[in-house]
Enzyme design. Structure first.
Site, PDB file in Angstrom:
ATOM      1  N   ASP A   1       0.829  -1.084  -0.047  1.00 59.37           N
ATOM      2  CA  ASP A   1       0.185   0.050   0.075  1.00 59.37           C
ATOM      3  C   ASP A   1       0.463   1.359   0.262  1.00 59.37           C
ATOM      4  O   ASP A   1       1.983   1.129   0.374  1.00 59.37           O
ATOM      5  CB  ASP A   1      -0.657  -0.617   1.092  1.00 59.37           C
ATOM      6  CG  ASP A   1      -1.621   1.359   1.655  1.00 59.37           C
ATOM      7  OD1 ASP A   1      -2.518   1.721   0.340  1.00 59.37           O
ATOM      8  OD2 ASP A   1      -1.006   1.399   2.710  1.00 59.37           O
ATOM      9  N   MET A   2       0.507   2.460  -0.348  1.00 58.62           N
ATOM     10  CA  MET A   2       1.610   3.543  -0.394  1.00 58.62           C
ATOM     11  C   MET A   2       0.652   4.637   0.601  1.00 58.62           C
ATOM     12  O   MET A   2       1.831   5.143   1.595  1.00 58.62           O
ATOM     13  CB  MET A   2       1.454   4.712  -1.546  1.00 58.62           C
ATOM     14  CG  MET A   2       2.657   5.431  -1.889  1.00 58.62           C
ATOM     15  SD  MET A   2       1.790   6.320  -3.249  1.00 58.62           S
ATOM     16  CE  MET A   2       0.733   7.857  -2.863  1.00 58.62           C
TER      17      MET A   2
END
Length: 187
Positions: A18-19
């Site tokens: 995920d970022m």
């Protein structure tokens, strides 16, 4: 591959990141901006409202704002202010990279893992953050929120990432920080 993590009988071949909130402290930054905008405009935007939105797609966030602040809430006008605040902050300070990210990416790459990005953030913004943080080269596989029909907690984004890395989902390790993202990764 020189390494590998056993998961039942399957060996982990790919790691899907995920970022926002995991790699970059951009969720906190956006949340701080919304809280300041709420105070400025006399709106009851609270931490609990912000926490409900973590990891969700834009459409779901707009629905939460309208549920909390009323159907007449002008999301787009205030979103513009939020975006300007975040952009100014990043221009002045850079993308807030979480400690250990670069070391982890280098280790995974050095040990032959496939590395993918699966973020609810849309391509334009996410690509900019990856470039500014100087980590885009670690992510030959990238899936953005505007590339899937259903956002987290639906598993679409992670299933697409598994297809991109040409690895069965059971051999992908998902790294997430939000409830919606963890549920999507599990599913």
């Amino acid at each position: 591959m020189t390494g590998g993590v056993r998961k039942g009988a399957a060996m982990i071949q790919a790691v899907v990141f995920d970022m926002d909130g995991l790699m970059f402290d951009t969720e906190r930054l956006a949340s701080d901006a919304w809280l300041k905008i709420g105070k400025l405009h006399g709106l009851p935007i609270t931490e609990s409202v912000m926490n409900r939105m973590k990891g969700l797609r834009l459409e779901a966030c707009i629905s939460i704002f309208q549920e909390e602040l009323g159907e007449d809430f002008d999301y787009w006008a205030l979103r513009k202010e939020r975006t300007e605040y975040v952009n100014r902050w990043i221009q002045e300070h850079g993308v807030p990279v979480k400690p250990g990210l670069r070391e982890l990416l280098a280790w995974l790459k050095g040990h032959g893992y496939k590395i993918a990005l699966a973020t609810s953030t849309y391509r334009k913004t996410a690509s900019r953050y990856l470039e500014l943080a100087q980590v885009s080269g670690y992510f030959p596989y990238q899936v953005f929120g505007d590339m899937v029909e259903n956002g987290k907690p639906e598993p679409d984004i992670f299933l697409r990432a598994a297809r991109e890395v040409e690895t069965p989902p059971g051999q992908c390790l998902v790294l997430e920080d939000s409830y919606a993202g963890v549920e999507a990764g599990w599913r």
